[in-house]
Design an enzyme around this catalytic site. Sequence first.
Site, PDB file in Angstrom:
ATOM      1  N   ASP A 201       0.871  -1.168   0.000  1.00  0.00           N
ATOM      2  CA  ASP A 201       0.000   0.000   0.000  1.00  0.00           C
ATOM      3  C   ASP A 201       0.907   1.217   0.000  1.00  0.00           C
ATOM      4  OD1 ASP A 201      -2.774   1.097   0.532  1.00  0.00           O
ATOM      5  OD2 ASP A 201      -1.658   1.997   2.165  1.00  0.00           O
ATOM      6  N   GLU A 289      -2.475  -1.629  -5.224  1.00  0.00           N
ATOM      7  CA  GLU A 289      -3.830  -1.245  -5.577  1.00  0.00           C
ATOM      8  C   GLU A 289      -3.792  -0.304  -6.771  1.00  0.00           C
ATOM      9  OE1 GLU A 289      -5.694   1.104  -2.513  1.00  0.00           O
ATOM     10  OE2 GLU A 289      -3.728   1.705  -1.828  1.00  0.00           O
ATOM     11  N   ASP A 371      -2.986   0.931   6.968  1.00  0.00           N
ATOM     12  CA  ASP A 371      -2.219   0.558   5.783  1.00  0.00           C
ATOM     13  C   ASP A 371      -1.860  -0.928   5.785  1.00  0.00           C
ATOM     14  OD1 ASP A 371      -2.376   3.203   5.113  1.00  0.00           O
ATOM     15  OD2 ASP A 371      -0.372   3.710   5.838  1.00  0.00           O
TER      16      ASP A 371
END
Length: 429
Positions: A201, A289, A371
């Site tokens: 992340d 992501e 996170d």
Amino acid sequence: MKVCQAYRFALDPSPVQQRALVSHAGAARFAWNWGLARCQERYEAEGKWYSAAELHKLWNAQKKADPGLAWWGMNSKCAYQEAFRDLDRALREFIMSKNGQRAGRRLGFPRLKKRGRCRDSFRLTGVLRCAGRNVTLPRLGTIGTCESTRKLARRLDNRSARILSATVSRTAQRWLVSFTVEVDRDVPDRHARPGSAAGIDLGVTRLLTGVDDTGTVISVAGPRPLRASLRRLRRASRAHSRKQPGSANRRKSAARLARVHARVANVRADALHKATTSLAARYETVVAEDLNVAGMTRNRTLARAISDQGFGRARRMLAYKTRWHGGKLLVADRWYPSSKTCSGCGAVKAKLALSERVYRCGQCGLVLDRDVNAARNLLHLAVSGTERLTACGGSVRPVPDGQRPLNQEPGTAHAGKTRTAARQQAAAA
Ligand SMILES: [Zn+2]
């Protein structure tokens, strides 16, 4: 596997050389503006433009005929030629963007370049060399560099690299040369640690948070100099805004501000390079992501804006670096709620404010750093092999450069996304 790579060095030109660099940048700017004017004239008359080759031919005739252009010979002919090529590309990209065939934000019509208002830059081809602490460029001769060029020179010596072109540009009063190099890399068939995976992340407060397949948390803090520079940046931009427009002090503060900006960018790029290199070496599969990078550009806070610039960049770095190690980068689809999903039980929260740094699950009572929770979800995606993932950066197997899958910049866009973007734009229009 042949890959295109850039090798960038800061130049240390003498005053005479500096003037020659400025002159070349001016020549490139002039050629761009001249070509743009010719293209506009023709477009109004015939509805089409000139190609780079046609412009070059026109220019060759014009420069000899017009005594006002007698200065052209002071600069390498490449500077003009490459500017025409850039213009050609810009016009083609504009048309593609207009027709919805290009990913990303809508492009405007190419604009005139104005001295001091645009980046000083030009590209050269031909005989380009580097050795020790200097580089040799056509017409400009041998220019010293601030750092050793040995890494590239070694590759050139053993013929595992070929320089295609050199782009010289100026950032915050510092001249840089960036060689575009075709490098022959040894890419293993399989990653050195088969089966290893990590979900990552990219963050705002921390550079990167990840969880790997053994459950270990990877945390890369933003580099300390970055935080210090951000403070300096804030101060410099405040000071700049107080200066009288058009004054000498305004000019000086602009230069200072540009220097701080350049430093922040450098420090950040360095940290990103180190973090992504180590990730690509350690894990066969890296899952990140998808971020709507184009939609994130409107942010108020400085730190946020700067880290936004880093997202796309980190993703591109991961895409090619994992490939060099025989691994791959996977990207979760854009609507996958990696932050809102509980990594323990899979419950999805309806809302999660960005200020909530700790994830608290109402279903199973899991309490985890926000996170880390997101990274764990991304890792689960890779392990479960769901369809919510897209391999990024094109094929894992060698492809000659320039033959990447259509509409897919390395590591930035997926097939299909461009059409969505086009549809959204059409809907918005
Ligand atoms: Zn839960």
